[in-house]
Design an enzyme around this catalytic site. Structure first.
Site, mmCIF file in Angstrom:
data_model
loop_
_atom_site.group_PDB
_atom_site.id
_atom_site.type_symbol
_atom_site.label_atom_id
_atom_site.label_comp_id
_atom_site.label_asym_id
_atom_site.label_seq_id
_atom_site.Cartn_x
_atom_site.Cartn_y
_atom_site.Cartn_z
ATOM 1 N N ASP A 56 -41.586 6.573 36.195
ATOM 2 C CA ASP A 56 -40.494 5.859 36.823
ATOM 3 C C ASP A 56 -41.095 4.649 37.554
ATOM 4 O O ASP A 56 -42.318 4.510 37.670
ATOM 5 C CB ASP A 56 -39.723 6.789 37.771
ATOM 6 C CG ASP A 56 -38.320 6.258 38.041
ATOM 7 O OD1 ASP A 56 -37.455 7.048 38.441
ATOM 8 O OD2 ASP A 56 -38.085 5.042 37.829
HETATM 9 C C1 GLC Z 1 -35.358 3.449 38.989
HETATM 10 C C2 GLC Z 1 -34.790 4.811 38.650
HETATM 11 C C3 GLC Z 1 -34.802 5.123 37.171
HETATM 12 C C4 GLC Z 1 -34.601 3.848 36.380
HETATM 13 C C5 GLC Z 1 -35.818 2.969 36.619
HETATM 14 C C6 GLC Z 1 -35.702 1.632 35.888
HETATM 15 O O1 GLC Z 1 -36.151 3.534 40.139
HETATM 16 O O2 GLC Z 1 -35.333 5.932 39.326
HETATM 17 O O3 GLC Z 1 -33.772 6.090 36.940
HETATM 18 O O4 GLC Z 1 -34.487 4.167 35.000
HETATM 19 O O5 GLC Z 1 -36.056 2.733 37.997
HETATM 20 O O6 GLC Z 1 -34.652 0.891 36.434
#
Ligand code: GLC
Length: 719
Positions: free
Chosen positions: A265
């Site tokens: 993430d």
């Molecule tokens: C965010 C979220 C995740 C998302 C990623 C890209 O922090 O936790 O669910 O897909 O970043 O935006």
């Protein structure tokens, strides 16, 4: 089987190029109009080489821009390896569907799959290749803002929805279907159990509970062929997921055999430093690559340290080659080597994106996702009634919910306008009544004036969309005080009141449901939500939604969920005066509204629950049947729910577990016998030694309209 093309590419890439292939950068690094590569490189400590060789980019949605960036990138990439474009298409691209917690309340798997198909079409034609969805985190704590992204508190239902979403996004074959996108199930794992409902917080649970409740939905997504997995921010067993070898290498890749792309993430690899399991970026990189994380989203630990870690012999280059190979294989599966622009087509996008058919599907799903929580003779409205629609959501486009960045509030049909379209506008008066968190004397006066001539008041209330979603935990889950004040002001007028709620989490409904005649939970119903809610209020559509997450009596009761254990001192009844039992002194144990709860404009009667046998062996199945009759005056859809309780297990077992459901549509007076089939495999669970088996013994079967009001009958499993 890895293609020769990829084997050759990996051979020819330098270690620095391989490390860059593992990097994912945000759109800002590539967006500046003419496709030239610019961006805040210094803030990330990277240079042109990394940006020109990064494997993927996230967060761009315009086809023209994607085409420009891909062409500019390929002109600079020594090996002609195309960029992979990814984005968060969680509940729709431009046609925004209800938030997943609403979609879950529809219990309509086919429609959920179609919503993902529509989202995939609009996403693919816009040039994006991968969506960071489905989010498959089980949730039990409505203080956590991301419950809006989940389909709820039940592992079985979450697994069905996760599988349906992957089927909708990916279809059968990504290579041939440019209208599909690769899916990325997230957040692996158990992100929804963040302590205190506070986002990014510690998660700690037994491996047995992890497997029993939290893992099934991710596994279901992978069994449907989900191409990617995203790590979660939280710790699991005191180790952050992105560096957790046991979770990633042993379980995900070893035991489950997942050989797709694992992405961190956002910044989650670098965050191992503040977590306190990495002294610096170098150690974070070492732990993540060893754990099997292929793509590092928006931190530079891999590009900064992988080459050196390999040359020092701390990381086997084969690990790096494996990660690069998985990413290149995904690009190949999407056909990007032969057609780097894949589905990107600005002309087609203008036709497909937000087209009438897509909006129709979104409106249908929105209508099926709303849940009627209370109705004492006020709904449905009659066309000839004078209606005052009052509240911060009476004329608001903020009904898309979080994670709807490619959609537009401006085009969302607002509730008031939708009702004026459906009834006649001279019968509908609109007033704001209050803001989301503040109210003025003038707003209240305008509201009273608007309601003066009305036969019935519809209060459109709720949370602003940014009050749920990521980094949006709330310690108080009531409606804001200003809106409770507005309810009281309207109540003093002595007219029938129906409340429509727009919110991203179960709320503490004290001061709402106990104060008015009807409550319709609309969640964030999406771009067509205003029309869907208007159809429900006027009875054009009969509400059929059922909650997939319990509504707590109050925040002090959290966590409260239906599949709880009994304890050794269960409370015998809510009005018991027994002292030494598991209870609160000041509130009931039961939630305000249970899992599976939802009313209709008609009524359904359940009777004659029968089993084909009272004993079963593992080789047999038992038929469970129940009579259901529409005892009201209008046609309606009922979701008949089947629960099972294992009376005595090797470990304690939940009071109820959802094992099946059927949606039946019945005309007034019509009856049907609904039949379920129960087999031994549905009675299996994780034992203390983590074996997944069933035990001989006594079971109870419950069937009903929700997890509380059920008919009950018993059987034995003999082994
Ligand atoms: C965010 C979220 C995740 C998302 C990623 C890209 O922090 O936790 O669910 O897909 O970043 O935006």
């Amino acid at each position: 089987m890895t293609s020769q093309r990829i084997i050759q590419l990996v051979k020819e890439m330098t270690l620095e190029e391989k490390a860059a292939q593992l990097l994912q950068l945000a759109a800002t690094f590539y967006e500046d109009g003419d496709g030239q590569i610019t961006g805040p490189m210094e803030s990330l400590g990277i240079g042109e080489m990394e940006v020109n060789n990064a494997g993927s980019v996230l967060g761009i949605s315009e086809p023209e821009k994607i085409i420009q960036i891909q062409q500019a990138y390929l002109a600079k990439n020594r090996h002609g390896i195309p960029l992979l474009f990814m984005a968060d298409i969680i509940h729709g691209f431009k046609t925004i569907f209800p938030i997943p917690l609403a979609m879950g309340s529809s219990w309509d798997l086919e429609l959920a799959e179609r919503s993902a198909e529509v989202a995939a079409k609009e996403t693919a034609v816009s040039g994006v290749h991968v969506t960071f969805a489905p989010m498959a985190d089980l949730v039990r704590d409505p203080r956590w803002g991301r419950v809006m992204e989940s389909t709820g508190e039940d592992p079985y239902l979450n697994a069905l929805f996760a599988g349906a979403m992957v089927r909708g996004f990916q279809g059968e074959d990504l290579t041939h279907e440019i209208e599909r996108v690769a899916a990325c199930v997230k957040h692996f794992a158990a992100y929804g159990l963040a302590e205190g409902g506070r986002d990014y917080n510690t998660v700690d649970l037994s491996e047995r509970s992890l497997r029993e409740y939290y893992l099934p939905a991710y596994k279901a997504a992978l069994e449907e062929g989900c191409e990617m997995v995203m790590t979660s921010f939280n710790t699991i067993d005191s180790i952050p997921a992105s560096g957790n070898r046991k979770l990633m290498r042993d379980l995900l890749r070893g035991e489950w055999g997942f050989d797709g792309v694992l992405i961190s993430d956002w910044a989650a690899i670098g965050e191992m430093i503040p977590h306190g399991v990495a002294e610096d970026e170098r150690e974070a990189a070492l732990k993540a690559i060893t754990a099997g994380v292929d793509i590092e989203m928006m931190t530079p630990t891999y590009v900064h340290h992988i080459p050196q870690l390999v040359s020092e012999g701390r990381v086997d280059e084969a690990l790096v080659d494996e990660a690069v190979t998985r990413i290149l294989e995904l690009k190949e599966k999407l056909g990007l080597f032969d057609n780097p622009l894949r589905g990107a087509d600005p002309e087609a996008a203008r036709e497909v994106v937000y087209c009438d058919e897509h909006r129709r599907i979104a409106q249908e799903l929105a209508a099926k996702s709303c849940v009627l929580l209370k109705n004492e003779g006020v709904l449905p409205l009659r066309r000839e009634q004078k209606v005052a629609v009052i509240g911060p959501f009476a004329q608001s486009g903020d009904i898309l919910g979080s994670w709807s960045w490619a959609g537009s509030q401006e085009t969302a049909l607002q509730l008031g306008a939708a009702m004026q379209k459906l009834a006649s506008s001279d019968l509908i008066t609109l007033a704001e009544g209050s803001d989301i968190i503040s109210v003025s004397k003038q707003q209240l006066q305008q509201a009273e004036a608007a309601a003066q001539e009305a036969d019935v008041i519809v209060l459109a209330l709720g949370e602003a969309s940014e009050m749920s979603g990521e980094a949006s935990s709330r310690s108080n889950i009531q409606l804001p005080e200003a809106q409770l004040e507005l309810i009281q002001a309207m109540k003093r007028l002595g007219k029938p009141i129906a409340v429509v709620l727009f919110n991203g989490r179960p709320l503490d409904l004290h001061g709402v449901i106990d104060q008015v005649d009807a409550v319709l939970e609309a969640w964030f119903p999406g771009s067509e939500g205003g029309a869907a809610v208007a159809d429900l209020l006027y009875g054009v559509v009969n509400p059929s939604g059922k909650l997939t997450m319990s509504f707590p009596y109050t925040v002090g009761q959290i966590p409260v969920y239906y599949n709880h254990y009994n304890t050794g001192r269960p409370k015998p009844a809510e009005d018991t005066d027994e002292q030494y039992v598991s209870k609160y002194l000041d509130i009931p144990n039961a939630p305000l509204l249970p899992f599976g709860y939802g009313l209709s404009y008609t009524t359904f009667e359940y009777s004659s629950l029968e089993l084909s046998s009272e004993v079963m062996t593992p080789e047999e199945t038992i038929k469970v049947s129940v009579q259901i009759r529409n005892t009201g005056k209008v046609k309606g859809i009922e979701t008949v729910q089947l629960y099972v309780r294992d009376i005595s297990g090797e470990v304690v077992r939940p009071m109820r577990e959802l094992k099946g459901f059927r949606k039946v549509e019945l005309a007034p007076g019509e009856a049907a016998r609904v039949v379920f089939e129960l087999g031994e495999e549905q009675l299996r669970y994780y034992h203390s030694d983590l074996s997944f088996t069933s035990d001989a013994g006594k079971f109870e079967v419950f069937v009903g309209p929700n997890s509380r009001d059920t008919l009950q009958v018993g059987f034995r499993l003999n082994k």
